[in-house]
Design an enzyme around this catalytic site. Structure first.
Site, PDB file in Angstrom:
ATOM      1  N   LEU A 257       0.817  -1.306   0.027  1.00  0.00           N
ATOM      2  CA  LEU A 257       0.029   0.155   0.052  1.00  0.00           C
ATOM      3  C   LEU A 257       1.012   1.359   0.004  1.00  0.00           C
ATOM      4  O   LEU A 257       1.788   1.392   0.711  1.00  0.00           O
ATOM      5  CB  LEU A 257      -0.820  -0.011   1.111  1.00  0.00           C
ATOM      6  CG  LEU A 257      -2.038   0.951   1.222  1.00  0.00           C
ATOM      7  CD1 LEU A 257      -3.017   0.953   0.072  1.00  0.00           C
ATOM      8  CD2 LEU A 257      -2.757   0.859   2.602  1.00  0.00           C
ATOM      9  N   SER A 258       0.482   2.020  -0.970  1.00  0.00           N
ATOM     10  CA  SER A 258       1.357   3.262  -1.002  1.00  0.00           C
ATOM     11  C   SER A 258       1.450   4.000   0.148  1.00  0.00           C
ATOM     12  O   SER A 258       0.572   3.950   0.861  1.00  0.00           O
ATOM     13  CB  SER A 258       1.052   4.054  -2.381  1.00  0.00           C
ATOM     14  OG  SER A 258       0.214   4.999  -1.776  1.00  0.00           O
ATOM     15  N   LYS A 259       2.280   4.779   0.048  1.00  0.00           N
ATOM     16  CA  LYS A 259       2.456   5.761   1.458  1.00  0.00           C
ATOM     17  C   LYS A 259       2.068   7.332   0.869  1.00  0.00           C
ATOM     18  O   LYS A 259       2.358   8.325   1.666  1.00  0.00           O
ATOM     19  CB  LYS A 259       4.087   5.728   1.907  1.00  0.00           C
ATOM     20  CG  LYS A 259       4.328   4.638   2.553  1.00  0.00           C
ATOM     21  CD  LYS A 259       5.407   5.082   3.611  1.00  0.00           C
ATOM     22  CE  LYS A 259       5.797   4.053   4.501  1.00  0.00           C
ATOM     23  NZ  LYS A 259       6.378   2.718   4.021  1.00  0.00           N
ATOM     24  N   ARG A 260       1.586   7.496  -0.246  1.00  0.00           N
ATOM     25  CA  ARG A 260       1.174   8.958  -0.846  1.00  0.00           C
ATOM     26  C   ARG A 260       0.243   9.572  -0.057  1.00  0.00           C
ATOM     27  O   ARG A 260      -0.725   8.799   0.637  1.00  0.00           O
ATOM     28  CB  ARG A 260       0.646   8.695  -2.299  1.00  0.00           C
ATOM     29  CG  ARG A 260       1.583   9.508  -3.319  1.00  0.00           C
ATOM     30  CD  ARG A 260       1.167   9.247  -4.691  1.00  0.00           C
ATOM     31  NE  ARG A 260       0.744   7.768  -4.866  1.00  0.00           N
ATOM     32  CZ  ARG A 260      -0.360   7.814  -5.561  1.00  0.00           C
ATOM     33  NH1 ARG A 260      -1.141   8.747  -6.152  1.00  0.00           N
ATOM     34  NH2 ARG A 260      -0.726   6.319  -5.969  1.00  0.00           N
ATOM     35  N   ARG A 261       0.393  10.779   0.497  1.00  0.00           N
ATOM     36  CA  ARG A 261      -0.707  11.477   1.253  1.00  0.00           C
ATOM     37  C   ARG A 261      -1.910  11.469   0.406  1.00  0.00           C
ATOM     38  O   ARG A 261      -2.060  11.423  -0.538  1.00  0.00           O
ATOM     39  CB  ARG A 261      -0.184  12.904   1.063  1.00  0.00           C
ATOM     40  CG  ARG A 261      -0.023  13.748   2.248  1.00  0.00           C
ATOM     41  CD  ARG A 261      -0.261  13.319   3.680  1.00  0.00           C
ATOM     42  NE  ARG A 261      -1.549  13.801   4.168  1.00  0.00           N
ATOM     43  CZ  ARG A 261      -1.916  14.767   4.676  1.00  0.00           C
ATOM     44  NH1 ARG A 261      -1.066  15.810   4.796  1.00  0.00           N
ATOM     45  NH2 ARG A 261      -3.298  15.031   5.098  1.00  0.00           N
TER      46      ARG A 261
END
Ligand code: GLU
Length: 488
Positions: A257-261
């Site tokens: 799962l991406s860490k993008r805001r």
């Protein structure tokens, strides 16, 4: 009162490093649900030993968000309890006592290696494509050497002494026994040179002293589990039962799962207008498989229906469409009043102001079926707040010319004008106008399309009677007048 043995106690142990990750919410939720299912307690412990990463206010914000989610604790920094303090930075003397004990028993050792030496060592290992690992230089220092270094004021860390050979077998409740070769384990740091423990140390001490019976934590912690297990052994303690939560993968690409805001933080989802109920329902099914194919689960239902047996170790997929589906479902459960108050902040942010609470309720309820998230409300209801602008051509239905469309519109307007304000409501409008169309043998589309466009200015929108009902008599007639005035 001394705590009873064999109590069920689970904890959520976040580090106050910022926003609450969806994965952490899931760990908290599963811990909470197991505790509630088994009639146990749920504890909040703040793991703030990594002070470089600490963010001011993060603990308060965590507590606030978890409360919004409905996860209530039995003990914690905000509640107290007989196992406190519940903030690790307030427990330093406790960790010192236990690290002294390990040193005395020869199960841990002081390491005086400088940062430069460690960096060089790591670079050399990287160059040789070896796993980074402390070379154990200080493991066999003699007593006199240690004393001399301490006297000379040399800084040191305390490292755990790992077995040099053999295997460590640990048990995970979802995966069974897992064997790790001892030689792969690093003599990692338990206490930093400033006297502050690492996660790996403080976590073990606290889980033991707080009598935690089961741990739900991210699978990322599985590789260090044997080190934790050895610490429990060193102290002669029985470890809690560990449940390492399966990975959460992105739907696209299948990576972690991406860490993008905006993609992973609970706060961001709440801001976008995802309801707590939807987030809970969604998270519950990230790694838990109910026996039936029931998809809708309230927190209350989960507290009795959830079970460890339904949990699996295989990765879960984060599917935003699924989250939208749950959110839409829970949005549709709201009554008009609830929906209006949930939507109000999004509308005022967009500068859309209703004339009265009743009007607000009418407007938002018109969008209820199509709302995926509350923040969509402004886009979906904008046309109700602001008189529409559109190309006259849009008023044409199929082969109808613009002149014909406008003539029909004038006709229907005259009919609508006969309806007074008291009767002006969706159902009545629909009944009256449809009967009028039928009586004259008109075609629905020839009248209802221009009517709908004149009211909304949109190609797609809710039906004309719903819109007219929500707009009210005066505004609806005004919009109709504006439309046929376009050509007059
Ligand atoms: N402080 C750790 C974290 O935030 C806790 C992990 C655990 O539950 O043991 O990831």
């Amino acid at each position: 009162m001394p705590p009873l043995k064999n109590k069920i106690r689970l904890r959520f142990a976040p580090s106050p490093t910022g926003f609450l990750h969806i994965g952490s919410l899931r760990s908290a939720l599963f811990g909470y649900l197991l505790a509630k299912n088994w009639g146990g307690e749920f504890i909040l412990r703040v793991e703030d030993t990594d002070q470089k990463r600490e963010v001011a206010g993060a603990t308060d914000s965590l507590i606030r968000i978890l409360k919004i989610m409905g996860l209530e604790f039995d003990e914690g920094p905000h509640l107290g309890g007989q196992y406190g303090p519940y903030i690790q930075s307030e427990r330093l003397d406790i960790y010192k006592r236990y690290s002294d004990r390990l040193l005395e028993e020869g199960r841990a050792y002081r390491c005086f290696c400088s940062a430069e030496r460690l960096t060089k060592m790591r670079e050399a290992q990287e160059a040789e494509k070896k796993a980074p690992r402390y070379d154990r230089l200080c493991r066999n220092l003699k007593e006199e050497e240690i004393e001399a270094k301490i006297k000379a004021g040399e800084q040191f860390v305390i490292r755990q002494k790992m077995p040099l050979s053999g295997e460590v077998t640990v048990r995970d409740e979802l995966r069974g026994d897992i064997r790790f070769p001892a030689a792969d384990l690093d003599d990692h740091v338990l206490i930093k040179s400033n006297g502050i423990p690492t996660y790996q140390f403080a976590n073990v001490i606290d889980d033991h002293l707080m009598e935690i019976s089961h741990v739900t934590r991210a699978v990322e912690w599985l590789p260090s589990y044997p080190k934790n297990f050895l610490l429990y052994q060193d102290f002669g303690w029985t470890p809690p039962k560990f449940i390492h939560m399966p990975l959460i993968l992105n739907k696209e690409g299948g990576g972690k799962l991406s860490k993008r805001r905006g993609d992973v933080f609970v706060e961001d989802y709440l801001d976008k207008g995802y309801l707590p109920e939807a987030l809970i329902n969604f998270c519950a099914l990230l790694g838990w498989h109910p026996k039936s194919d029931q998809e809708i689960w309230s927190l209350k239902e989960l507290t009795s229906g959830f079970s460890l047996e339904g949990m699996g170790a295989s990765p879960a997929v984060f599917d935003v469409d699924k989250l939208d589906y749950y959110n839409g479902y829970y949005i549709r459960q709201k009554n008009n009043k609830e929906l209006a108050s949930l939507c109000a902040p999004y509308l005022s942010e967009a500068g859309l102001k209703a004339a009265s609470p009743e009007q607000l309720e009418k407007f938002v309820s018109l969008a209820q079926d199509r709302l995926k998230k509350l923040s969509d409300i402004a886009e979906l209801t904008n046309f109700l707040f602001t008189p529409p602008t559109y190309e006259p051509e849009l008023l044409r239905w199929k082969t109808l010319s613009l002149e014909e469309a406008l003539a029909n519109l004038k006709n229907i307007r005259d009919e609508l004008e006969k309806i007074n304000s008291e009767d002006w409501a969706t159902e009545y409008l629909e009944k009256t106008i449809l009967a009028w169309i039928k009586n004259h043998d008109y075609k629905n589309g020839d009248y209802l399309w221009p009517l709908r466009v004149s009211l909304t200015g949109l190609k797609n929108s809710p039906g004309p009677f719903e819109v007219a009902g929500a707009l009210g008599r005066e505004e609806s007639l005004k919009r109709l007048n504006n439309a046929y005035k376009l050509r007059i």
